[in-house]
Design an enzyme around this catalytic site. Structure first.
Site, PDB file in Angstrom:
ATOM      1  N   GLY A 194       2.942 -15.204 -34.007  1.00 54.84           N
ATOM      2  CA  GLY A 194       2.738 -16.533 -33.428  1.00 54.84           C
ATOM      3  C   GLY A 194       1.506 -16.664 -32.552  1.00 54.84           C
ATOM      4  CB  SER A 195      -1.823 -15.015 -32.393  1.00 56.62           C
ATOM      5  OG  SER A 195      -2.330 -15.188 -33.692  1.00 56.62           O
ATOM      6  CG  ASN A 205      -1.351 -23.076 -44.341  1.00 57.66           C
ATOM      7  OD1 ASN A 205      -0.713 -22.432 -43.517  1.00 57.66           O
ATOM      8  ND2 ASN A 205      -1.968 -22.502 -45.360  1.00 57.66           N
ATOM      9  CG  HIS A 238      -5.927 -19.391 -46.487  1.00 55.53           C
ATOM     10  ND1 HIS A 238      -4.797 -18.680 -46.871  1.00 55.53           N
ATOM     11  CD2 HIS A 238      -6.955 -18.864 -47.204  1.00 55.53           C
ATOM     12  CE1 HIS A 238      -5.136 -17.782 -47.787  1.00 55.53           C
ATOM     13  NE2 HIS A 238      -6.441 -17.877 -48.003  1.00 55.53           N
ATOM     14  CB  SER A 271      -9.891 -23.227 -44.528  1.00 58.95           C
ATOM     15  OG  SER A 271     -10.960 -22.463 -45.042  1.00 58.95           O
ATOM     16  CG  ASP A 320      -3.431 -20.613 -49.614  1.00 55.77           C
ATOM     17  OD1 ASP A 320      -2.738 -21.097 -48.704  1.00 55.77           O
ATOM     18  OD2 ASP A 320      -3.384 -19.417 -49.943  1.00 55.77           O
TER      19      ASP A 320
END
Length: 216
Positions: A15-16, A110, A112, A139, A148
């Protein structure tokens, strides 16, 4: 004053990126509020980060369900109980069903660790090094049914250095993730970012195919 934008974060690991989002929403002027953090793994450290920040947490074990669709249906029900305007994937290691993605169309982001469309999937840093790339990065994109493959919102570009290993590259990419993900979430929360028929829109203007580029 703009309305608060409630966000639900999905994660499977440390969870950074969640921590970066928590820190960015605690600045006092942020319109985004993390309403809940949900993980498919009870041992995900991200749940502890959320708990420490006073954020609601839930765990939904995918192994308790017969197949992806059943899990995703239960996940939708759990997310929708918090009535979020935005759902954020922050290292959620599950491939989502088409039904799930359609349910949250235009409000599912999201991040990636590559300069999409390059290196979809896993082991992105190793693949960038093996290809001899001079640039690498990360991204933020809207999620669509193509893995993705959704419209790009923002990309951070870093130079690949001669002595880079997958680990050193990953570390530098991570630090960029922690900058651009909160930025994209804030844009959405402020009503500046949306998904149009042609792609991602920022301030009503269609973003380039590569999204908003930031070079370091």
């Amino acid at each position: 004053m703009s309305q608060t934008c409630d966000v639900v974060v999905l994660l499977s690991g440390s969870g950074s990126n969640l921590q970066a989002l928590i820190d960015s929403t605690r600045t006092g002027d942020s319109p985004a509020r993390i309403a809940a953090v949900i993980s498919n793994r009870a041992d995900a450290y991200g749940l502890q980060r959320a708990s420490d920040a006073g954020i609601d947490t839930r765990c939904l074990d995918h192994k308790a369900f017969e197949g992806r669709e059943a899990f995703d249906a239960a996940l939708i029900e759990l997310i929708d109980a918090f009535n979020p305007k935005l759902v954020v994937l922050a290292g959620f290691m599950r491939i989502l069903s088409a039904g799930f993605v359609r349910h949250y169309q235009g409000r599912l982001l999201n991040i990636h660790p590559s300069l999409l469309p390059k290196y979809k999937g896993l082991h992105t840093h190793q693949r960038a090094l093996e290809a001899g790339d001079t640039e690498h990065g990360c991204s933020v994109h809207f999620v669509t049914e193509e893995l993705d493959g959704g419209p790009l919102v923002v990309q951070a570009v870093i130079p690949v250095e001669l002595q880079d290993s997958p680990q050193s590259l990953a570390q530098r990419v991570h630090s960029q993730e922690h900058l651009i993900y909160p930025m994209a979430v804030r844009w959405f929360a402020e009503g500046r970012l949306s998904l149009g028929e042609q792609g991602a829109l920022l301030d009503g203007k269609l973003l380039a195919a590569s999204g908003h580029l930031i070079r370091t």
